[in-house]
Design an enzyme around this catalytic site. Structure first.
Site, PDB file in Angstrom:
ATOM      1  N   GLU A 146      -4.908  -8.523  -0.300  1.00 29.04           N
ATOM      2  CA  GLU A 146      -5.747  -8.410   0.892  1.00 29.04           C
ATOM      3  C   GLU A 146      -7.193  -8.231   0.457  1.00 29.04           C
ATOM      4  OE1 GLU A 146      -4.538  -5.291   3.549  1.00 29.04           O
ATOM      5  OE2 GLU A 146      -2.404  -5.803   3.406  1.00 29.04           O
ATOM      6  N   GLU A 149       0.809  -1.216   0.000  1.00 22.29           N
ATOM      7  CA  GLU A 149       0.000   0.000   0.000  1.00 22.29           C
ATOM      8  C   GLU A 149       0.849   1.276   0.000  1.00 22.29           C
ATOM      9  OE1 GLU A 149      -2.839  -0.297   3.195  1.00 22.29           O
ATOM     10  OE2 GLU A 149      -3.969  -1.866   2.185  1.00 22.29           O
TER      11      GLU A 149
END
Length: 584
Positions: A314, A195
């Site tokens: 995820e 991220e």
């Protein structure tokens, strides 16, 4: 899509540095068992992986389905047990493999385990520990993904203003990681950064900075030789966000590298209002379903259709499940999301990795905290299951029972009937089906409601031609009753007689119609952030965060919405630290 972080309340507190010292002792003495660690000179002595990795990256990523995240563990700050999970054992990884997972993502935060100045050397004990966990997973027949995780917001995010320092540090870490795992089996994958975010940068600059990191990562790993010359490498979008623009940017980066062993990664936590229950996102409705449909279509069309595999590193719902607080997403609606996601991932040929900070698998007992929930997730890997428009039928106690209907969501299956325990309900007498309308008769519901005590009186199971049965609760309720209260901004609760009902959301406005609360862009405040039900305690909690955000001395009208369809109005006024509440 919104740049999604891991829920802060998952970051459980722990002994921190003491755990690190114990960990070092454990690693040195080999007390956790399993495959051998690297020797002091850094050469590998671990057993080879039990996985046979296909030559094609697309086939290899397909073989990794399904995947699981060892979350809030080696990525915890500062140490492995700091966020509440125990030390990882080989038995945990054997459990994951036995439960049907074929790969494990092991997020790793390196910040507190390497020098912040050149040459940015990684602590030997920590590197050994990472390798130990990796080797256990490989020996258990799992593919493994390791990365640079929360470093992304701890120091990599400063790249726009400290470019050279950040790049040098990033390259040094990957040089050391690549060297340590140079001869590891190809079942071990490297993910450049989790991220990635960049402070004080425009969107264009963020894309350029990430392209530079991904390209540099690729060069460092490939130039290290050995098994790294064709190791599968995972590259993210900015924030791991699956927007079209950001995926197009990543596609351009991958194309420019001319490497057939590259994998694209993004994350998906559903349509934000539904994922956290805010702005009226109480149901897995058309908006939430379309958001998921569109996201997986983009993943497929942007990457998979062009021969680039996608690893969904995820997925889940933000802050759900959270066994320390009431469920912010209604259970049946959450099951619909997981069922839908599993199906769309299969259609799109996307490999999925469940984000598990501690919420699904209990790391102490190695048992699923909610086996029925996991059964729905597991079922979605291979088949579809039917559902209905809601998983509850509400019967007002204050009025006679009447026939009630639900909409069947067959999801490509055929409806087979309703069961109460081992008893099959009789079609035509107990219920009827007309098109997608399932109607239960008043007579059947009267029998099922029994003495009509508040709450769940009976549980039905709708069975379909395949997949799991869908649970439908028959619930007796009346409109909840709220009463007057006083308190402070640090502690205020509303006495509440729930009378069998379930809280869905809270609408908050001032007299002039403007939104009240810490979330100013919507009147529907966030579940568990602004308000929270306490069913056993008979109250609704208004959080200090919500109360402190209110304007002083201005009355606020709260409308509580319940899943039965009932609404109850309540008024609160803050005056300095004091709060008063009155029922309508």
């Amino acid at each position: 899509m919104k740049d999604i972080r891991h829920p802060a309340h998952y970051r459980s507190r722990g002994p921190g540095r003491l755990a690190a010292l114990l960990l070092t002792l454990v690693v040195m003495l080999g007390l956790t068992g399993g495959t051998a660690l690297a020797s002091p000179n850094g050469t590998r002595e671990a057993s080879p992986s039990a996985v046979r990795v296909p030559a094609s990256a697309m086939d290899a990523v397909a073989a990794m389905q399904p995947s699981w995240n060892l979350g809030n563990t080696l990525d915890a700050i500062p140490d492995e047990t700091s966020w509440g999970n125990p030390l990882t054992t080989r038995k945990l990884l054997a459990t994951i493999r036995a439960q049907g997972f074929r790969s494990v993502r092991i997020p790793v935060t390196w910040t507190d385990h390497h020098s912040a100045t050149a040459p940015y050397a990684i602590d030997a004990a920590y590197m050994n520990r990472v390798e130990q966990v990796v080797d256990w997973a490989l020996a258990e027949g799992l593919y493994v993904v390791i990365n640079i995780h929360h470093d992304s917001w701890q120091w990599i995010s400063k790249m726009s203003t400290d470019h050279d320092e950040v790049l040098a540090r990033f390259n040094s870490l990957w040089t050391q990681i690549a060297e340590r795992f140079r001869d590891a089996p190809r079942a071990l994958l490297f993910e450049s950064v989790n991220e990635p975010v960049f402070d004080n940068a425009t969107d264009t600059q963020k894309t350029q900075l990430l392209n530079e990191l991904n390209t540099s990562f690729h060069k460092v790993v490939r130039s290290s030789g050995g098994g790294n010359t064709d190791r599968l490498l995972v590259l993210p979008t900015v924030g791991c966000t699956p927007s079209q623009t950001l995926m197009d940017d990543l596609s351009t980066t991958i194309g420019a590298l001319h490497d057939s062993n590259l994998i694209a990664t993004v994350h998906y936590y559903s349509w934000y209002p539904f994922s956290v229950n805010i702005a009226g996102g109480t149901h897995y409705d058309d908006n939430a379903q379309k958001d998921l449909d569109d996201a997986f279509a983009r993943m497929h069309d942007t990457f998979v259709a062009k021969g680039i595999p996608v690893y969904l590193g995820e997925y889940g719902l933000l802050s759900w499940p959270d066994h320390n607080h009431p469920d912010r997403v209604e259970r049946g609606e959450a099951l619909k999301y997981f069922e839908h996601l599993g199906y769309k991932a299969r259609v799109a040929d996307v490999t999925t990795a469940l984000w598990d900070p501690f919420a699904y698998l209990n790391r102490d007992t190695l048992q699923w905290r909610d086996p029925a929930l996991f059964a729905w997730i597991k079922s979605s890997w291979t088949t579809r299951s039917g559902t209905t428009s809601f998983d509850k039928i509400f019967l007002p106690k204050s009025s006679p029972i009447t026939a009630q209907s639900l909409t069947l969501n067959r999801n490509g299956t055929s409806f087979r009937g309703l069961w109460h325990g081992r008893t099959k309900l009789v079609a035509g007498r107990d219920y009827t089906v007309s098109g997608n309308r399932l109607a239960l008769t008043a007579k059947a519901l009267t029998r099922l409601a029994g003495d009509r005590a508040y709450g769940v009186n009976a549980t039905l199971r709708a069975r379909f031609s395949r997949g799991l049965p869908w649970q439908i609760d028959v619930v007796t309720h009346d409109t909840p009753v709220l009463t007057d209260a006083t308190g402070t901004t640090s502690s205020f609760t509303i006495p509440t007689q729930y009378r069998g009902d379930v809280l869905a959301t809270m609408h908050a406005t001032y007299a002039d119609g403007s939104n009240a609360g810490q979330t100013s862009w919507t009147p529907y405040q966030e579940f568990n952030k602004a308000f929270s039900p306490d069913y056993s305690g008979g109250k609704i909690i208004l959080t200090p965060e919500f109360l402190n955000a209110l304007r002083d001395t201005e009355p606020v009208t709260l409308t509580f919405h319940f899943y039965s369809g009932a609404t109850v109005t309540y008024h609160v006024t803050k005056s300095g630290p004091s709060v008063t509440g009155t029922a309508s």
